[in-house]
Motif scaffolding. Structure first.
Motif, PDB file in Angstrom:
ATOM      1  N   GLY A  91       0.771  -1.239   0.000  1.00  0.00           N
ATOM      2  CA  GLY A  91       0.000   0.000   0.000  1.00  0.00           C
ATOM      3  C   GLY A  91       0.799   1.284   0.000  1.00  0.00           C
ATOM      4  N   THR A  92       1.960   1.324   0.592  1.00  0.00           N
ATOM      5  CA  THR A  92       2.720   2.568   0.707  1.00  0.00           C
ATOM      6  C   THR A  92       3.679   2.773  -0.459  1.00  0.00           C
ATOM      7  N   ALA A  93       4.552   1.802  -0.701  1.00  0.00           N
ATOM      8  CA  ALA A  93       5.612   1.963  -1.700  1.00  0.00           C
ATOM      9  C   ALA A  93       5.411   1.116  -2.956  1.00  0.00           C
ATOM     10  N   GLY A  94       4.338   0.312  -2.994  1.00  0.00           N
ATOM     11  CA  GLY A  94       4.085  -0.512  -4.169  1.00  0.00           C
ATOM     12  C   GLY A  94       5.086  -1.631  -4.367  1.00  0.00           C
ATOM     13  N   LEU A  95       5.605  -2.166  -3.282  1.00  0.00           N
ATOM     14  CA  LEU A  95       6.590  -3.251  -3.335  1.00  0.00           C
ATOM     15  C   LEU A  95       5.903  -4.607  -3.425  1.00  0.00           C
ATOM     16  N   PRO A  96       6.583  -5.628  -3.943  1.00  0.00           N
ATOM     17  CA  PRO A  96       5.961  -6.949  -4.070  1.00  0.00           C
ATOM     18  C   PRO A  96       5.638  -7.588  -2.715  1.00  0.00           C
ATOM     19  N   TRP A  97       4.346  -7.840  -2.496  1.00  0.00           N
ATOM     20  CA  TRP A  97       3.833  -8.489  -1.285  1.00  0.00           C
ATOM     21  C   TRP A  97       3.339  -9.871  -1.687  1.00  0.00           C
ATOM     22  N   LEU A  98       3.937 -10.890  -1.129  1.00  0.00           N
ATOM     23  CA  LEU A  98       3.549 -12.280  -1.390  1.00  0.00           C
ATOM     24  C   LEU A  98       2.376 -12.615  -0.473  1.00  0.00           C
ATOM     25  N   TYR A  99       1.228 -12.043  -0.744  1.00  0.00           N
ATOM     26  CA  TYR A  99       0.093 -12.035   0.173  1.00  0.00           C
ATOM     27  C   TYR A  99      -0.456 -13.421   0.495  1.00  0.00           C
ATOM     28  N   GLU A 100      -0.280 -14.407  -0.378  1.00  0.00           N
ATOM     29  CA  GLU A 100      -0.764 -15.756  -0.067  1.00  0.00           C
ATOM     30  C   GLU A 100       0.242 -16.569   0.744  1.00  0.00           C
ATOM     31  N   ASP A 101       1.482 -16.130   0.804  1.00  0.00           N
ATOM     32  CA  ASP A 101       2.544 -16.889   1.463  1.00  0.00           C
ATOM     33  C   ASP A 101       3.122 -16.211   2.697  1.00  0.00           C
ATOM     34  N   ALA A 102       2.779 -14.957   2.929  1.00  0.00           N
ATOM     35  CA  ALA A 102       3.375 -14.198   4.032  1.00  0.00           C
ATOM     36  C   ALA A 102       2.360 -13.935   5.132  1.00  0.00           C
ATOM     37  N   LEU A 103       2.776 -14.143   6.368  1.00  0.00           N
ATOM     38  CA  LEU A 103       1.929 -13.792   7.501  1.00  0.00           C
ATOM     39  C   LEU A 103       2.043 -12.308   7.797  1.00  0.00           C
ATOM     40  N   ALA A 104       3.106 -11.683   7.286  1.00  0.00           N
ATOM     41  CA  ALA A 104       3.274 -10.240   7.438  1.00  0.00           C
ATOM     42  C   ALA A 104       4.214  -9.729   6.353  1.00  0.00           C
ATOM     43  N   VAL A 105       4.025  -8.462   6.014  1.00  0.00           N
ATOM     44  CA  VAL A 105       4.954  -7.776   5.116  1.00  0.00           C
ATOM     45  C   VAL A 105       5.231  -6.412   5.723  1.00  0.00           C
ATOM     46  N   ALA A 106       6.513  -6.025   5.698  1.00  0.00           N
ATOM     47  CA  ALA A 106       6.925  -4.711   6.179  1.00  0.00           C
ATOM     48  C   ALA A 106       7.589  -3.963   5.029  1.00  0.00           C
ATOM     49  N   GLU A 107       7.100  -2.756   4.761  1.00  0.00           N
ATOM     50  CA  GLU A 107       7.694  -1.894   3.740  1.00  0.00           C
ATOM     51  C   GLU A 107       8.754  -1.023   4.433  1.00  0.00           C
ATOM     52  N   CYS A 108       9.968  -1.048   3.897  1.00  0.00           N
ATOM     53  CA  CYS A 108      11.080  -0.371   4.555  1.00  0.00           C
ATOM     54  C   CYS A 108      11.792   0.600   3.626  1.00  0.00           C
ATOM     55  N   ALA A 109      12.074   1.799   4.138  1.00  0.00           N
ATOM     56  CA  ALA A 109      12.899   2.785   3.439  1.00  0.00           C
ATOM     57  C   ALA A 109      14.332   2.581   3.908  1.00  0.00           C
ATOM     58  N   VAL A 110      15.258   2.444   2.982  1.00  0.00           N
ATOM     59  CA  VAL A 110      16.659   2.175   3.321  1.00  0.00           C
ATOM     60  C   VAL A 110      17.237   3.343   4.108  1.00  0.00           C
ATOM     61  N   THR A 111      17.869   3.014   5.250  1.00  0.00           N
ATOM     62  CA  THR A 111      18.538   4.030   6.066  1.00  0.00           C
ATOM     63  C   THR A 111      20.024   3.764   6.197  1.00  0.00           C
ATOM     64  N   GLY A 112      20.481   2.597   5.738  1.00  0.00           N
ATOM     65  CA  GLY A 112      21.910   2.305   5.806  1.00  0.00           C
ATOM     66  C   GLY A 112      22.273   1.042   5.060  1.00  0.00           C
ATOM     67  N   LEU A 113      23.460   1.038   4.463  1.00  0.00           N
ATOM     68  CA  LEU A 113      24.018  -0.123   3.760  1.00  0.00           C
ATOM     69  C   LEU A 113      25.463  -0.283   4.220  1.00  0.00           C
ATOM     70  N   TYR A 114      25.824  -1.493   4.660  1.00  0.00           N
ATOM     71  CA  TYR A 114      27.154  -1.729   5.198  1.00  0.00           C
ATOM     72  C   TYR A 114      27.703  -3.043   4.658  1.00  0.00           C
ATOM     73  N   ALA A 115      28.773  -2.966   3.879  1.00  0.00           N
ATOM     74  CA  ALA A 115      29.401  -4.162   3.321  1.00  0.00           C
ATOM     75  C   ALA A 115      30.144  -4.902   4.421  1.00  0.00           C
TER      76      ALA A 115
END
Length: 163
Positions: A91-115
């Motif tokens: 609903g917020t970001a239009g990301l792929p939600w596997l609605y038949e297979d997931a008990l929950a989905v969280a839409e996340c905005a990236v705040t950090g990337l660390y190799a």
């Protein structure tokens, strides 16, 4: 670490071309409640991480106990993983939600990337959540399992309690 059981998720995102991508992930954790933040670890050279870097959004689909086939599809070199599952945009970001297979989905905005070695730790602030009560899929000791049956997950005597 293969002996340590964990929940199973599929991390998804959408490329600039609108094509969905995703990968099975068992390296995930809740980091903070305020603001709500999740952490996932993905292969640095993976196509899912590549689109997360450019789009700066990702979804964490927490799989339910009957979604083993989905976990296996998204952990295998399948040409079009999304042809094997039903999904719809979040609903917020239009990301792929596997609605038949997931008990929950969280839409996340990236705040950090660390190799770190051959993986990248991705931090994301949760911007939206969909939740359906269900039992989670687990993975440990190189096999899938489910949460034990019974009230609050208890399946027998509790060594800390007297009868």
């Amino acid at each position: 670490m293969s002996s340590f059981p964990t929940g199973v998720a599929v991390v998804t995102g959408t490329g600039r071309d609108g094509a969905p991508r995703g990968v099975t992930c068992s390296s995930l954790s809740s980091v903070a409640l305020d603001p709500p933040t999740l952490l996932v670890c993905l292969k640095t050279r993976g196509s899912t991480l590549e689109l997360i870097r450019t789009q700066e959004w990702f979804a964490v689909n927490l799989l339910h106990a009957r979604a083993r086939a989905t976990a296996e599809v998204f952990s295998s070199p399948v040409a079009d993983r999304f042809a094997h599952v039903r999904w719809r945009p979040t609903g917020t970001a239009g990301l792929p939600w596997l609605y038949e297979d997931a008990l929950a989905v969280a839409e996340c905005a990236v705040t950090g990337l660390y190799a770190v070695g051959d993986h990248t730790v991705v931090l994301g602030e949760v911007e939206g959540v969909e939740l359906q009560p269900d039992v989670p899929l687990l993975y440990g000791m190189r096999q899938f399992s489910v949460w034990p049956a019974g009230p609050a997950g208890r399946t027998g005597s509790d060594p800390g309690r007297t009868p």
